[in-house]
Design an enzyme around this catalytic site. Structure first.
Site, PDB file in Angstrom:
ATOM      1  N   ASP A  13       5.839   1.154   1.582  1.00 24.01           N
ATOM      2  CA  ASP A  13       4.782   2.177   1.531  1.00 24.01           C
ATOM      3  C   ASP A  13       5.300   3.541   1.071  1.00 24.01           C
ATOM      4  OD1 ASP A  13       2.952   0.313   2.651  1.00 24.01           O
ATOM      5  OD2 ASP A  13       3.771   0.763   4.626  1.00 24.01           O
ATOM      6  N   ASN A  38       1.040  -9.318   1.188  1.00 22.55           N
ATOM      7  CA  ASN A  38       1.100  -8.835   2.568  1.00 22.55           C
ATOM      8  C   ASN A  38       1.243  -7.328   2.679  1.00 22.55           C
ATOM      9  OD1 ASN A  38       3.571  -9.497   1.332  1.00 22.55           O
ATOM     10  ND2 ASN A  38       4.663  -9.411   3.254  1.00 22.55           N
ATOM     11  N   HIS A  41      -0.118  -1.740  -2.710  1.00 24.60           N
ATOM     12  CA  HIS A  41       0.292  -0.594  -3.529  1.00 24.60           C
ATOM     13  C   HIS A  41      -0.985   0.153  -3.899  1.00 24.60           C
ATOM     14  CE1 HIS A  41       4.138  -2.724  -5.147  1.00 24.60           C
ATOM     15  NE2 HIS A  41       4.135  -2.553  -3.845  1.00 24.60           N
TER      16      HIS A  41
HETATM   17  P1  GDP Z   1       3.618   1.441  -2.049  1.00 21.13           P
HETATM   18  O1  GDP Z   1       3.303   0.162  -1.362  1.00 21.13           O
HETATM   19  O2  GDP Z   1       5.066   1.785  -2.004  1.00 21.13           O
HETATM   20  O3  GDP Z   1       3.053   1.511  -3.435  1.00 21.13           O
HETATM   21  O4  GDP Z   1       2.902   2.602  -1.219  1.00 21.13           O
HETATM   22  P2  GDP Z   1       1.414   2.641  -0.617  1.00 21.13           P
HETATM   23  O5  GDP Z   1       0.438   2.532  -1.688  1.00 21.13           O
HETATM   24  O6  GDP Z   1       1.288   1.714   0.539  1.00 21.13           O
HETATM   25  O7  GDP Z   1       1.414   4.090   0.035  1.00 21.13           O
HETATM   26  C1  GDP Z   1       1.512   5.243  -0.687  1.00 21.13           C
HETATM   27  C2  GDP Z   1       0.232   6.062  -0.445  1.00 21.13           C
HETATM   28  O8  GDP Z   1       0.499   7.413  -0.698  1.00 21.13           O
HETATM   29  C3  GDP Z   1      -0.900   5.706  -1.374  1.00 21.13           C
HETATM   30  O9  GDP Z   1      -2.131   5.893  -0.713  1.00 21.13           O
HETATM   31  C4  GDP Z   1      -0.764   6.699  -2.523  1.00 21.13           C
HETATM   32  O10 GDP Z   1      -1.986   6.972  -3.196  1.00 21.13           O
HETATM   33  C5  GDP Z   1      -0.293   7.894  -1.764  1.00 21.13           C
HETATM   34  N1  GDP Z   1       0.600   8.785  -2.510  1.00 21.13           N
HETATM   35  C6  GDP Z   1       1.613   8.427  -3.339  1.00 21.13           C
HETATM   36  N2  GDP Z   1       2.287   9.539  -3.734  1.00 21.13           N
HETATM   37  C7  GDP Z   1       1.692  10.597  -3.108  1.00 21.13           C
HETATM   38  C8  GDP Z   1       1.964  11.988  -3.075  1.00 21.13           C
HETATM   39  O11 GDP Z   1       2.892  12.497  -3.677  1.00 21.13           O
HETATM   40  N3  GDP Z   1       1.148  12.760  -2.285  1.00 21.13           N
HETATM   41  C9  GDP Z   1       0.116  12.237  -1.568  1.00 21.13           C
HETATM   42  N4  GDP Z   1      -0.620  13.076  -0.832  1.00 21.13           N
HETATM   43  N5  GDP Z   1      -0.163  10.922  -1.575  1.00 21.13           N
HETATM   44  C10 GDP Z   1       0.622  10.113  -2.331  1.00 21.13           C
END
Ligand code: GDP
Length: 424
Positions: A13, A38, A41
């Protein structure tokens, strides 16, 4: 052309999907090389907001070929639902821009059920599984008791193989867990409703990738979860059941000979962790609730509140070392803007001994975080696009992390949107 991997440095995440979506502009092919549906993104771009589970995050870019490699847990039911969901939001998904490896193993209907049954049996000792069948799937894959996606192209052979597996698995379902057996009729419905839908996407992706590399095309390898959830290098047994680290990308993608030129490790500006297991830097109470709300830290797949804490330098440096990350993307810096003082976990103590080495998993429960504080910047930084325009306190925070993790921070993300990025 150069190949890159985008990997999670911590517990998952971290914002990998957001980084893949940003950088796919420079790549011809994006490959998911491990894991299943599971985790999620989240990608926000001009087409909307999407929670991807199995589809590679390059699916939004015209001309990019997206591959689900042999290392993924290919769940036909969830994949088909995801394809329908994303296409209904106006994103075309065709055999031209999505290819499924014929060597990917199928997550079978009983895997999700077995996951739930085992978590229920474990009761208060449960692993915190998302119950998507990932652990039963990978254990069956290594027992050679799953079906390869390519077998869907040979229906008679498929039915015979499935029948054998069903008879074997029904022994576990009925005798170990006292559950209902699966029938061939159940499996016919599953083949008809889901498997047949994904058939057009299945091909020899290994051959495709070898040709792409010979033609000078560049490949981006996309990981799920992070180093601390890696089966071999993470916080076992609270890991996932596959290898999330960059070194596995060539094997799980279908291009075992691939050379990865750049490993971009994604690190969140603070820590989050979903599910059970040791989480040394965990915050509790109001302080945690405030951070969780500020970062909207609720699981993309399950909606579960994520556990939160300050950035953990010990764990982050470990995640960088085990993946030989060459560049770091620090995400969600904007979320910390509300804090007067920003906590950082710089070391652990175990039995009163100070350490900056990530310990053997069994010692993690005895580890205590050592917290230092830096000044906050207390203003909105989400519109900043140049490094020099960040408040000095924010630059100092990023530089402190950089100095302590042994890796350059080349990207600082200040919002979920594609362009909310500072490139250093
Ligand atoms: P992943 O599984 O590694 O792709 O991550 P996730 O999608 O589970 O979690 C990342 C969350 O943070 C998502 O809701 C993104 O839209 C959000 N996000 C990513 N980068 C940023 C950022 O720089 N600032 C903010 N506020 N949200 C972000």
């Amino acid at each position: 052309m150069a190949n890159s991997a985008i990997v999670g440095i911590n517990w998952g995440d971290e914002g990998k999907g957001r980084m893949v979506d940003l950088l796919t502009d420079h790549f011809d092919v994006v490959v998911r090389y491990q894991g299943g549906g599971n985790a999620g993104h989240t990608v926000v771009n001009e087409l909307g907001k999407f929670a991807l589970h199995l589809l590679p995050s390059g699916i939004f870019r015209k001309g990019v070929v997206n591959i689900l490699g042999n290392g993924v847990a290919l769940d036909p039911e969830n994949l088909w639902k995801e394809i329908e969901d994303v296409t209904s939001q106006g994103v075309p998904i065709t055999p031209e821009n999505l290819k499924i490896s014929d060597r990917a193993s199928l997550l079978l209907p009983w895997h999700r059920e077995l996951d739930g049954l085992e978590e229920a049996r474990l009761a208060d000792k449960k692993y915190g599984s998302t119950k998507q069948g990932i652990a039963p799937f990978y254990s069956d894959k290594y027992q050679k008791k799953t079906i390869l996606a390519g077998e869907l192209l040979y229906p008679e052979h498929l039915r015979e193989h499935l029948k054998d597996l069903m008879e074997w698995k029904n022994l576990t379902l009925t005798r170990v867990y006292g559950a209902k057996p699966v029938t061939m009729e159940d499996l016919e419905v599953w083949i008809d409703v889901f498997c047949n839908k994904i058939k057009p996407f299945i091909c020899d992706t290994g051959a495709f990738l070898r040709k792409a590399q010979a033609d000078g095309k560049s490949v981006l390898f996309e990981a799920q979860l992070g180093a601390l959830r890696d089966l071999d290098y993470g916080i076992y047994p609270y890991t996932t059941s596959s290898n999330a680290i960059a070194a596995y990308a060539p094997v799980g993608s279908g291009l075992p000979s691939a050379k990865i030129d750049e490993v971009i490790g994604v690190v969140k500006a603070y820590s989050t962790c979903v599910g059970e297991g040791p989480f040394v830097c965990e915050m509790f109470g109001e302080e945690a609730e405030e951070l969780r709300k500020a970062g909207f830290e609720y699981g993309a797949k399950t909606g579960r509140p994520r556990r939160v804490g300050p950035i953990d330098i010990v764990a982050t440096r470990y995640g960088i070392h085990v993946q030989a990350a060459t560049n770091v993307a620090l995400t969600k810096l904007d979320v910390l803007s509300y804090l007067d003082k920003i906590p950082i976990c710089t070391h652990y103590t175990i039995d009163g001994q100070l350490t900056d080495e990530f310990p053997f998993p069994s010692l993690l429960n005895d580890a205590k975080p050592v917290i230092e504080y830096m000044d906050g910047w207390k203003c909105d930084i989400s519109g900043v696009r140049n490094w020099e325009d960040l408040p000095e306190a924010a630059r100092k925070y990023v530089e402190f992390i950089e100095q302590n993790i042994d890796c350059h921070i080349g990207y600082v993300s200040v919002g979920p949107e594609r362009d909310s990025i500072i490139i250093r």
